[in-house]
Design an enzyme around this catalytic site. Structure first.
Site, PDB file in Angstrom:
ATOM      1  N   CYS A   2      20.472  34.476  24.746  1.00  0.00           N
ATOM      2  CA  CYS A   2      20.938  33.091  24.786  1.00  0.00           C
ATOM      3  C   CYS A   2      20.389  32.339  23.571  1.00  0.00           C
ATOM      4  O   CYS A   2      19.270  32.551  23.143  1.00  0.00           O
ATOM      5  CB  CYS A   2      20.513  32.328  26.027  1.00  0.00           C
ATOM      6  SG  CYS A   2      21.131  33.007  27.546  1.00  0.00           S
ATOM      7  N   ARG A  27      22.460  36.283  19.730  1.00  0.00           N
ATOM      8  CA  ARG A  27      21.589  36.237  20.902  1.00  0.00           C
ATOM      9  C   ARG A  27      22.362  36.323  22.218  1.00  0.00           C
ATOM     10  O   ARG A  27      21.773  36.506  23.278  1.00  0.00           O
ATOM     11  CB  ARG A  27      20.771  34.952  20.896  1.00  0.00           C
ATOM     12  CG  ARG A  27      19.901  34.791  19.680  1.00  0.00           C
ATOM     13  CD  ARG A  27      19.104  33.516  19.764  1.00  0.00           C
ATOM     14  NE  ARG A  27      18.103  33.611  20.799  1.00  0.00           N
ATOM     15  CZ  ARG A  27      16.882  34.100  20.635  1.00  0.00           C
ATOM     16  NH1 ARG A  27      16.517  34.516  19.452  1.00  0.00           N
ATOM     17  NH2 ARG A  27      16.032  34.164  21.632  1.00  0.00           N
ATOM     18  N   TRP A  74      24.040  34.657  27.184  1.00  0.00           N
ATOM     19  CA  TRP A  74      24.027  36.068  27.566  1.00  0.00           C
ATOM     20  C   TRP A  74      23.669  36.058  29.047  1.00  0.00           C
ATOM     21  O   TRP A  74      22.543  35.764  29.423  1.00  0.00           O
ATOM     22  CB  TRP A  74      22.987  36.825  26.756  1.00  0.00           C
ATOM     23  CG  TRP A  74      23.010  38.310  26.959  1.00  0.00           C
ATOM     24  CD1 TRP A  74      23.754  39.228  26.274  1.00  0.00           C
ATOM     25  CD2 TRP A  74      22.248  39.057  27.927  1.00  0.00           C
ATOM     26  NE1 TRP A  74      23.516  40.491  26.759  1.00  0.00           N
ATOM     27  CE2 TRP A  74      22.588  40.415  27.764  1.00  0.00           C
ATOM     28  CE3 TRP A  74      21.330  38.721  28.892  1.00  0.00           C
ATOM     29  CZ2 TRP A  74      22.044  41.431  28.538  1.00  0.00           C
ATOM     30  CZ3 TRP A  74      20.771  39.732  29.676  1.00  0.00           C
ATOM     31  CH2 TRP A  74      21.128  41.075  29.498  1.00  0.00           C
ATOM     32  N   ASN A 100      17.182  29.135  27.936  1.00  0.00           N
ATOM     33  CA  ASN A 100      17.129  30.552  27.613  1.00  0.00           C
ATOM     34  C   ASN A 100      15.955  31.137  28.376  1.00  0.00           C
ATOM     35  O   ASN A 100      14.831  30.657  28.221  1.00  0.00           O
ATOM     36  CB  ASN A 100      16.945  30.732  26.098  1.00  0.00           C
ATOM     37  CG  ASN A 100      16.591  32.156  25.727  1.00  0.00           C
ATOM     38  OD1 ASN A 100      16.931  33.094  26.438  1.00  0.00           O
ATOM     39  ND2 ASN A 100      15.907  32.318  24.604  1.00  0.00           N
ATOM     40  N   GLY A 101      16.199  32.148  29.212  1.00  0.00           N
ATOM     41  CA  GLY A 101      15.111  32.749  29.985  1.00  0.00           C
ATOM     42  C   GLY A 101      15.558  32.987  31.407  1.00  0.00           C
ATOM     43  O   GLY A 101      16.749  32.960  31.710  1.00  0.00           O
ATOM     44  N   GLU A 484      17.473  57.771  16.869  1.00  0.00           N
ATOM     45  CA  GLU A 484      17.960  56.511  16.305  1.00  0.00           C
ATOM     46  C   GLU A 484      19.439  56.624  15.917  1.00  0.00           C
ATOM     47  O   GLU A 484      20.221  55.695  16.137  1.00  0.00           O
ATOM     48  CB  GLU A 484      17.090  56.121  15.096  1.00  0.00           C
ATOM     49  CG  GLU A 484      17.509  54.884  14.338  1.00  0.00           C
ATOM     50  CD  GLU A 484      17.603  53.619  15.191  1.00  0.00           C
ATOM     51  OE1 GLU A 484      17.168  53.606  16.342  1.00  0.00           O
ATOM     52  OE2 GLU A 484      18.168  52.632  14.676  1.00  0.00           O
ATOM     53  N   LYS A 488      22.396  54.272  17.457  1.00  0.00           N
ATOM     54  CA  LYS A 488      23.301  53.453  16.629  1.00  0.00           C
ATOM     55  C   LYS A 488      24.742  53.710  17.021  1.00  0.00           C
ATOM     56  O   LYS A 488      25.522  52.784  17.198  1.00  0.00           O
ATOM     57  CB  LYS A 488      23.129  53.772  15.124  1.00  0.00           C
ATOM     58  CG  LYS A 488      21.911  53.234  14.451  1.00  0.00           C
ATOM     59  CD  LYS A 488      21.860  51.739  14.284  1.00  0.00           C
ATOM     60  CE  LYS A 488      21.262  51.037  15.458  1.00  0.00           C
ATOM     61  NZ  LYS A 488      19.850  50.976  15.640  1.00  0.00           N
ATOM     62  N   GLU A 491      25.601  52.327  20.690  1.00  0.00           N
ATOM     63  CA  GLU A 491      25.589  50.887  20.965  1.00  0.00           C
ATOM     64  C   GLU A 491      26.723  50.137  20.274  1.00  0.00           C
ATOM     65  O   GLU A 491      27.145  49.096  20.760  1.00  0.00           O
ATOM     66  CB  GLU A 491      24.229  50.248  20.665  1.00  0.00           C
ATOM     67  CG  GLU A 491      23.830  50.183  19.226  1.00  0.00           C
ATOM     68  CD  GLU A 491      22.454  49.533  19.024  1.00  0.00           C
ATOM     69  OE1 GLU A 491      22.018  48.754  19.866  1.00  0.00           O
ATOM     70  OE2 GLU A 491      21.848  49.822  17.981  1.00  0.00           O
ATOM     71  N   HIS A 507      17.380  74.170  26.144  1.00  0.00           N
ATOM     72  CA  HIS A 507      16.861  73.837  27.479  1.00  0.00           C
ATOM     73  C   HIS A 507      17.815  72.928  28.233  1.00  0.00           C
ATOM     74  O   HIS A 507      17.413  72.295  29.200  1.00  0.00           O
ATOM     75  CB  HIS A 507      15.478  73.193  27.355  1.00  0.00           C
ATOM     76  CG  HIS A 507      14.470  74.104  26.744  1.00  0.00           C
ATOM     77  ND1 HIS A 507      13.854  75.109  27.452  1.00  0.00           N
ATOM     78  CD2 HIS A 507      14.016  74.200  25.473  1.00  0.00           C
ATOM     79  CE1 HIS A 507      13.040  75.769  26.643  1.00  0.00           C
ATOM     80  NE2 HIS A 507      13.125  75.245  25.430  1.00  0.00           N
ATOM     81  N   LYS A 606      20.794  40.403  20.729  1.00  0.00           N
ATOM     82  CA  LYS A 606      19.871  40.837  19.687  1.00  0.00           C
ATOM     83  C   LYS A 606      18.435  40.925  20.176  1.00  0.00           C
ATOM     84  O   LYS A 606      17.706  41.837  19.826  1.00  0.00           O
ATOM     85  CB  LYS A 606      19.977  39.851  18.513  1.00  0.00           C
ATOM     86  CG  LYS A 606      19.088  40.183  17.335  1.00  0.00           C
ATOM     87  CD  LYS A 606      19.566  41.418  16.620  1.00  0.00           C
ATOM     88  CE  LYS A 606      18.682  41.802  15.457  1.00  0.00           C
ATOM     89  NZ  LYS A 606      18.881  43.229  15.135  1.00  0.00           N
TER      90      LYS A 606
END
Ligand code: M6R
Length: 611
Positions: A2, A27, A74, A100-101, A484, A488, A491, A507, A606
């Protein structure tokens, strides 16, 4: 998560707020809203979806005034909808709140308020704040906000305005980031510096439990009990252009292409040509503490955790100090043992990740010295740590972390050399060689960037673009590269991708290999190269599609691979810093070929400032 922006001054607040929200859209972007105090009334426009929909709505329903607050959401409590989008209001719609929170006791508060006769409009936790402020409002908004927040548990950054006060905005923070910007006859609030960078560089970082009364030419900060607080006004030196795309179609592509300079900036002032010394004074760790250190704990989330894994491999190899690498979200809940002489290194681009912050608090309370690797200057992680290595990567706006990752790995390389030399684990000659290798990285990254057309073409191939799933394999220093690279791709392209240590392939994951599965194999020159070639043969034997990342000059690998991305020859332990770049570009181009919005991927934000 947010974004909050608020403005008071001569300008039309809606223009300032919308410009700021666009800067903060990374955000959260499922809905948005603006409330304005004008002509003795509180007016509001809200919309569902990305900010461009809000822009259109404001065109059709123009709104203006000297004072207002805005929000890009968000969703946490309540689905994305107009009614759940911020600002939220008290019953008579005279007080507006953006938040925000997460208010953890909101259900309890909501029940009590309902018993007192309050009717709620939304399903959000935020609306309780608006009703609480109204409950305690007797004409002084600052007093009412402070009192309301005494009832609230959880994390918040809030902005509050009231129709009775055309000259006043109140902001408060506990756990979620909030800054106040000061201009000439105007003032701002924002979740993050880029929101207001266009207008001012003078910033106050509000701390937990503090409330700020903001007027055009003055401000007052107190804690929620009403005790006065003095905070320093800081000057931010980021260039405003840093928050623009500067001709790139996406922030992500801009940030990938910035990495040669980013690594130069991370190294700048910390190592010098021909030198064998590393300077990291802001880490605030004495040489005695470095020598006495028995254990290092690295905590982080997501991409920063992958950088932490690169750090672990480097530190253990060269400085010979045991390193525990933990996901911050696990560390905080598993009663970790913190022996004497432990140094914790939290890693965070935003410096606001809730789990990382909590891990720091736990480690500090158990006696650890905390020195963080952080990109965002003045962020909570930086402020709560004893010391910090700033990455100097500049603002990272794309939701997928790219330049922050390579600069975090570089910061770990610097720390490793410093630690190893100080502890006598590394000869000066070796330190000098490693520093020289580090200093060569920017040019090598530039070489990869200059050759990105090959990667772009490859990403157009339907066998990659239309894949359902992909596997990434790496060993040793490049196991984190596999993790990584897979993160990438998944997402931003929504292709299911898994990163695995190549030695683990037999395995389990080998069962996935078919002639439709791309397997990205990091097979750069080094100690584990032959082992990687064996893995590649095993995948080929099962008709998997091998996409190798190899070192320039290795023509032989073409015989075993459907495609090859090359990196320049380099010191193997630093190869993850180079390998990251083609993997980022590949993910970017696959995602854009699939029509995905790479800067604002589905469901992501983000900065994860709530659990
Ligand atoms: O701001 P931080 O570095 O603490 O963020 C950690 C993760 O949330 C972040 O790296 C996330 O995994 C990125 N979306 C990855 O691209």
């Amino acid at each position: 998560m947010c974004g909050i922006v608020g403005y008071i001054g001569e300008k039309n607040c809606v223009e300032v707020i919308m410009a700021g929200l666009h800067r903060l859209e990374y955000r959260g972007y499922d809905s948005a809203g603006v409330a304005v105090v004008t002509d003795g009334a509180l007016k509001c426009v809200k919309s569902v979806g990305k900010l461009k929909i809000m822009d259109k709505k404001l065109e059709d329903n123009p709104l203006s005034g000297p004072l207002g607050i805005g929000h890009t959401r968000w969703a946490t409590h309540g689905a994305p909808s107009e009614v759940n989008s911020h600002p939220h209001f008290d019953m008579p719609m005279e007080i507006a709140v953006v938040h925000n929170g997460i208010i953890e006791n909101y259900q309890e508060l909501r029940n009590e308020l309902q018993k007192e006769g309050v009717t709620f409009r939304s399903q959000t936790d935020t609306e309780t704040i608006a009703h609480l402020v109204r409950k305690y409002y007797t004409g002084d908004l600052f007093v009412a906000v402070k009192r309301a927040l005494q009832d609230v548990e959880g994390a918040y950054a809030i902005g509050v305005v009231c129709k009775d006060h055309p000259d006043l905005m109140v902001a408060a923070r506990h756990g979620s980031p909030l800054i106040v910007g000061l201009g000439e006859g105007e003032a701002f609030i924002g979740s993050d510096v880029p929101a207001i960078m266009k207008y001012t560089r003078k910033v106050i970082y509000i701390d937990n439990g503090q409330v700020c009364e903001i007027k055009r030419n003055s401000y007052k900060i107190e804690d929620i009990q009403g005790n006065p607080v003095q905070l320093e006004v800081k000057t931010v030196d980021w260039d405003d252009a840093a928050a623009e795309k500067e001709g790139y179609p996406h922030f992500m592509l801009k940030e990938i292409n910035q990495q040669a300079n980013v690594i130069r900036n991370t190294l700048r002032g910390r190592v010098h040509e021909g030198s064998e010394e590393v300077n990291l004074p802001d880490m605030n760790i004495s040489l005695e503490e470095l020598r006495a250190c028995q254990k290092i704990v690295i905590v982080a989330c997501g991409t920063a955790w992958h950088a932490g894994m690169v750090g672990k491999y480097l530190i253990e190899k060269f400085a010979k100090v045991p390193v525990e690498l933990d996901l911050a979200s696990e560390y905080r809940y598993r009663d970790p043992i913190v022996p004497p002489n432990t140094i914790m290194i939290p890693v965070s681009q935003s410096g606001e990740t809730a789990d990382t912050l909590e891990a720091i608090r736990i480690a500090k309370s158990r006696g650890a010295q905390v020195a963080s690797i952080v990109n965002t200057v003045g962020s909570s992680v930086a402020r709560e740590s004893h010391g910090v290595v700033y990455q100097h990567a500049g603002p990272e706006i794309g939701v997928a972390s790219t330049k922050a990752y390579t600069s975090q790995c570089t910061a770990f390389a610097l720390f490793t050399i410093w630690l190893a030399e100080t502890r006598g684990a590394m000869e000066k000659a070796q330190a000098k060689e490693m520093i020289a290798s580090l200093r060569e990285l920017p040019d090598k990254i530039q070489w990869i960037l200059d050759n990105q057309d090959d990667i772009k073409r490859c990403a157009e191939d339907p066998k990659y673009r239309d894949a359902q799933s992909a596997l990434y394999l790496g060993r040793g220093y490049n196991f984190p590269s596999a993790l990584e690279g897979a993160l990438k791709l998944k997402e931003i392209s929504y292709i299911h991708a898994e990163g695995y240590a190549a030695g683990e392939m037999k395995h389990g994951p080998i069962a996935l290999v078919t002639d439709e599965l791309p397997v990205v194999c990091v097979a750069t020159d080094g100690d584990v190269y032959d082992k990687m070639v064996s893995n590649i043969q095993e995948i080929r034997a099962r008709r998997g599609i091998v996409l190798s990342v190899a070192t320039v000059g290795n023509e032989g690998i073409k015989a075993h691979s459907a495609d090859v991305f090359y990196i320049p020859e380099c010191f193997e332990p630093f190869s993850p810093i180079l390998v990251a770049v083609p993997l980022q570009l590949f993910a970017y181009y696959v995602a854009t070929n699939r029509g995905c919005d790479v800067d604002q991927p589905r469901n992501l934000a983000k900065s994860v400032t709530v659990e």
